[in-house]
Design a protein around this motif. Structure first.
Motif, PDB file in Angstrom:
ATOM      1  N   LEU A 180       0.825  -1.204   0.000  1.00  0.00           N
ATOM      2  CA  LEU A 180       0.000   0.000   0.000  1.00  0.00           C
ATOM      3  C   LEU A 180       0.865   1.262   0.000  1.00  0.00           C
ATOM      4  CD1 LEU A 180      -2.984   0.815   0.069  1.00  0.00           C
ATOM      5  CD2 LEU A 180      -2.792   0.927   2.558  1.00  0.00           C
ATOM      6  N   TYR A 181       1.951   1.226   0.748  1.00  0.00           N
ATOM      7  CA  TYR A 181       2.865   2.376   0.782  1.00  0.00           C
ATOM      8  C   TYR A 181       3.441   2.661  -0.606  1.00  0.00           C
ATOM      9  CZ  TYR A 181       7.018   5.132   1.711  1.00  0.00           C
ATOM     10  OH  TYR A 181       7.981   6.110   1.671  1.00  0.00           O
ATOM     11  N   PHE A 182       3.919   1.610  -1.284  1.00  0.00           N
ATOM     12  CA  PHE A 182       4.509   1.817  -2.605  1.00  0.00           C
ATOM     13  C   PHE A 182       3.466   2.209  -3.645  1.00  0.00           C
ATOM     14  CE2 PHE A 182       8.227  -0.694  -1.103  1.00  0.00           C
ATOM     15  CZ  PHE A 182       9.167   0.288  -1.341  1.00  0.00           C
ATOM     16  N   GLN A 183       2.244   1.742  -3.476  1.00  0.00           N
ATOM     17  CA  GLN A 183       1.205   2.134  -4.422  1.00  0.00           C
ATOM     18  C   GLN A 183       0.824   3.597  -4.260  1.00  0.00           C
ATOM     19  OE1 GLN A 183      -2.032  -0.604  -3.908  1.00  0.00           O
ATOM     20  NE2 GLN A 183      -1.132  -2.125  -5.270  1.00  0.00           N
ATOM     21  N   LYS A 184       0.809   4.079  -3.028  1.00  0.00           N
ATOM     22  CA  LYS A 184       0.411   5.472  -2.792  1.00  0.00           C
ATOM     23  C   LYS A 184       1.551   6.461  -3.006  1.00  0.00           C
ATOM     24  CE  LYS A 184      -3.492   5.002   0.238  1.00  0.00           C
ATOM     25  NZ  LYS A 184      -4.119   5.433   1.476  1.00  0.00           N
ATOM     26  N   ARG A 185       2.762   6.075  -2.607  1.00  0.00           N
ATOM     27  CA  ARG A 185       3.866   7.031  -2.622  1.00  0.00           C
ATOM     28  C   ARG A 185       4.994   6.648  -3.569  1.00  0.00           C
ATOM     29  NH1 ARG A 185       1.938   6.399   2.384  1.00  0.00           N
ATOM     30  NH2 ARG A 185       1.197   8.263   3.450  1.00  0.00           N
ATOM     31  N   GLY A 186       4.754   5.700  -4.411  1.00  0.00           N
ATOM     32  CA  GLY A 186       5.775   5.267  -5.354  1.00  0.00           C
ATOM     33  C   GLY A 186       5.950   6.277  -6.468  1.00  0.00           C
ATOM     34  N   GLU A 192       4.831   6.100  -9.393  1.00  0.00           N
ATOM     35  CA  GLU A 192       3.616   6.149 -10.206  1.00  0.00           C
ATOM     36  C   GLU A 192       3.915   6.129 -11.702  1.00  0.00           C
ATOM     37  OE1 GLU A 192       1.254   9.449  -9.007  1.00  0.00           O
ATOM     38  OE2 GLU A 192       1.185   8.814  -6.929  1.00  0.00           O
ATOM     39  N   VAL A 193       4.897   5.352 -12.078  1.00  0.00           N
ATOM     40  CA  VAL A 193       5.268   5.283 -13.497  1.00  0.00           C
ATOM     41  C   VAL A 193       4.132   4.677 -14.311  1.00  0.00           C
ATOM     42  CG1 VAL A 193       6.886   4.281 -15.143  1.00  0.00           C
ATOM     43  CG2 VAL A 193       7.706   5.135 -12.971  1.00  0.00           C
ATOM     44  N   LEU A 244      -2.141   7.390 -21.729  1.00  0.00           N
ATOM     45  CA  LEU A 244      -2.737   6.587 -22.796  1.00  0.00           C
ATOM     46  C   LEU A 244      -4.249   6.445 -22.660  1.00  0.00           C
ATOM     47  CD1 LEU A 244      -0.101   3.720 -23.011  1.00  0.00           C
ATOM     48  CD2 LEU A 244      -0.363   5.651 -24.555  1.00  0.00           C
ATOM     49  N   GLY A 245      -4.778   6.781 -21.497  1.00  0.00           N
ATOM     50  CA  GLY A 245      -6.214   6.690 -21.287  1.00  0.00           C
ATOM     51  C   GLY A 245      -6.691   5.278 -20.996  1.00  0.00           C
ATOM     52  N   ILE A 246      -5.840   4.464 -20.362  1.00  0.00           N
ATOM     53  CA  ILE A 246      -6.213   3.101 -19.998  1.00  0.00           C
ATOM     54  C   ILE A 246      -5.962   2.903 -18.514  1.00  0.00           C
ATOM     55  CG2 ILE A 246      -5.802   2.115 -22.279  1.00  0.00           C
ATOM     56  CD1 ILE A 246      -3.083   1.198 -21.355  1.00  0.00           C
ATOM     57  N   ARG A 247      -6.320   1.738 -18.000  1.00  0.00           N
ATOM     58  CA  ARG A 247      -6.123   1.451 -16.586  1.00  0.00           C
ATOM     59  C   ARG A 247      -4.657   1.162 -16.276  1.00  0.00           C
ATOM     60  NH1 ARG A 247     -10.944  -2.705 -14.986  1.00  0.00           N
ATOM     61  NH2 ARG A 247     -12.662  -1.266 -15.347  1.00  0.00           N
ATOM     62  N   ALA A 248      -4.261   1.494 -15.071  1.00  0.00           N
ATOM     63  CA  ALA A 248      -2.878   1.239 -14.655  1.00  0.00           C
ATOM     64  C   ALA A 248      -2.615  -0.256 -14.534  1.00  0.00           C
ATOM     65  CB  ALA A 248      -2.590   1.927 -13.332  1.00  0.00           C
ATOM     66  N   ARG A 249      -3.641  -1.007 -14.194  1.00  0.00           N
ATOM     67  CA  ARG A 249      -3.495  -2.459 -14.081  1.00  0.00           C
ATOM     68  C   ARG A 249      -3.096  -3.078 -15.420  1.00  0.00           C
ATOM     69  NH1 ARG A 249      -8.212  -6.576 -12.046  1.00  0.00           N
ATOM     70  NH2 ARG A 249      -6.986  -8.455 -12.199  1.00  0.00           N
ATOM     71  N   VAL A 250      -3.644  -2.577 -16.500  1.00  0.00           N
ATOM     72  CA  VAL A 250      -3.299  -3.081 -17.835  1.00  0.00           C
ATOM     73  C   VAL A 250      -1.836  -2.796 -18.154  1.00  0.00           C
ATOM     74  CG1 VAL A 250      -3.799  -2.821 -20.300  1.00  0.00           C
ATOM     75  CG2 VAL A 250      -5.667  -2.844 -18.655  1.00  0.00           C
ATOM     76  N   VAL A 251      -1.372  -1.615 -17.776  1.00  0.00           N
ATOM     77  CA  VAL A 251       0.027  -1.254 -18.026  1.00  0.00           C
ATOM     78  C   VAL A 251       0.960  -2.134 -17.198  1.00  0.00           C
ATOM     79  CG1 VAL A 251       1.718   0.605 -17.870  1.00  0.00           C
ATOM     80  CG2 VAL A 251      -0.600   1.102 -18.608  1.00  0.00           C
ATOM     81  N   ARG A 252       0.611  -2.376 -15.939  1.00  0.00           N
ATOM     82  CA  ARG A 252       1.447  -3.221 -15.086  1.00  0.00           C
ATOM     83  C   ARG A 252       1.536  -4.644 -15.620  1.00  0.00           C
ATOM     84  NH1 ARG A 252      -1.651  -0.671 -10.660  1.00  0.00           N
ATOM     85  NH2 ARG A 252      -0.388   1.066  -9.953  1.00  0.00           N
ATOM     86  N   THR A 253       0.400  -5.216 -15.980  1.00  0.00           N
ATOM     87  CA  THR A 253       0.425  -6.591 -16.507  1.00  0.00           C
ATOM     88  C   THR A 253       1.149  -6.650 -17.843  1.00  0.00           C
ATOM     89  OG1 THR A 253      -1.787  -6.285 -17.427  1.00  0.00           O
ATOM     90  CG2 THR A 253      -1.631  -7.377 -15.293  1.00  0.00           C
TER      91      THR A 253
END
Length: 75
Positions: free
Chosen positions: A9-15, A17-18, A26-35
Protein backbone atom coordinates in the motif's frame (compact mmCIF):
# COMPACT_ATOMS: atom_id res chain seq x y z
CA UNK A 1 -3.00 -5.59 8.65
CA UNK A 2 -0.30 -7.74 7.20
CA UNK A 3 3.19 -6.21 6.92
CA UNK A 4 3.40 -7.13 3.25
CA UNK A 5 0.06 -5.46 2.58
CA UNK A 6 1.20 -2.29 4.37
CA UNK A 7 4.38 -2.20 2.32
CA UNK A 8 2.44 -2.76 -0.90
CA UNK A 9 0.00 0.00 0.00
CA UNK A 10 2.86 2.38 0.78
CA UNK A 11 4.51 1.82 -2.60
CA UNK A 12 1.21 2.13 -4.42
CA UNK A 13 0.41 5.47 -2.79
CA UNK A 14 3.87 7.03 -2.62
CA UNK A 15 5.77 5.27 -5.35
CA UNK A 16 6.98 6.83 -8.54
CA UNK A 17 3.62 6.15 -10.21
CA UNK A 18 5.27 5.28 -13.50
CA UNK A 19 2.55 2.88 -14.61
CA UNK A 20 -0.15 5.25 -13.37
CA UNK A 21 1.25 8.15 -15.36
CA UNK A 22 1.67 6.06 -18.50
CA UNK A 23 -1.89 4.75 -18.12
CA UNK A 24 -3.22 8.26 -17.58
CA UNK A 25 -1.41 9.47 -20.68
CA UNK A 26 -2.74 6.59 -22.80
CA UNK A 27 -6.21 6.69 -21.29
CA UNK A 28 -6.21 3.10 -20.00
CA UNK A 29 -6.12 1.45 -16.59
CA UNK A 30 -2.88 1.24 -14.65
CA UNK A 31 -3.50 -2.46 -14.08
CA UNK A 32 -3.30 -3.08 -17.83
CA UNK A 33 0.03 -1.25 -18.03
CA UNK A 34 1.45 -3.22 -15.09
CA UNK A 35 0.42 -6.59 -16.51
CA UNK A 36 1.79 -5.56 -19.90
CA UNK A 37 5.17 -4.83 -18.32
CA UNK A 38 5.12 -8.23 -16.63
CA UNK A 39 4.23 -10.06 -19.84
CA UNK A 40 6.83 -8.13 -21.84
CA UNK A 41 9.46 -9.12 -19.29
CA UNK A 42 8.64 -12.79 -19.73
CA UNK A 43 8.58 -12.47 -23.53
CA UNK A 44 11.93 -10.69 -23.73
CA UNK A 45 13.62 -13.19 -21.40
CA UNK A 46 12.12 -16.05 -23.43
CA UNK A 47 13.20 -14.43 -26.69
CA UNK A 48 16.77 -14.02 -25.48
CA UNK A 49 16.94 -17.65 -24.40
CA UNK A 50 15.47 -18.84 -27.71
CA UNK A 51 17.95 -16.68 -29.64
CA UNK A 52 20.81 -18.13 -27.60
CA UNK A 53 19.70 -21.70 -28.37
CA UNK A 54 19.26 -20.89 -32.07
CA UNK A 55 22.77 -19.44 -32.29
CA UNK A 56 24.26 -22.38 -30.40
CA UNK A 57 22.69 -24.90 -32.77
CA UNK A 58 23.59 -22.79 -35.80
CA UNK A 59 27.26 -22.61 -34.76
CA UNK A 60 27.33 -26.35 -34.10
CA UNK A 61 25.90 -27.12 -37.54
CA UNK A 62 28.26 -24.61 -39.15
CA UNK A 63 31.23 -26.31 -37.49
CA UNK A 64 30.05 -29.71 -38.72
CA UNK A 65 29.61 -28.51 -42.32
CA UNK A 66 32.61 -26.24 -42.64
CA UNK A 67 35.42 -28.25 -41.15
CA UNK A 68 38.93 -27.05 -41.87
CA UNK A 69 40.80 -29.41 -44.13
CA UNK A 70 44.57 -29.60 -44.39
CA UNK A 71 44.71 -30.09 -48.12
CA UNK A 72 42.52 -30.24 -51.20
CA UNK A 73 42.63 -34.05 -51.19
CA UNK A 74 41.04 -34.42 -47.72
CA UNK A 75 37.48 -35.23 -48.57
Amino acid sequence: MNVFYKLLLYFQKRGFEVCGRIAERLGIRARVVRTSFIYLTFVTVGFGFALYLFLAFWLKIKDLVYTKRNSVFDL
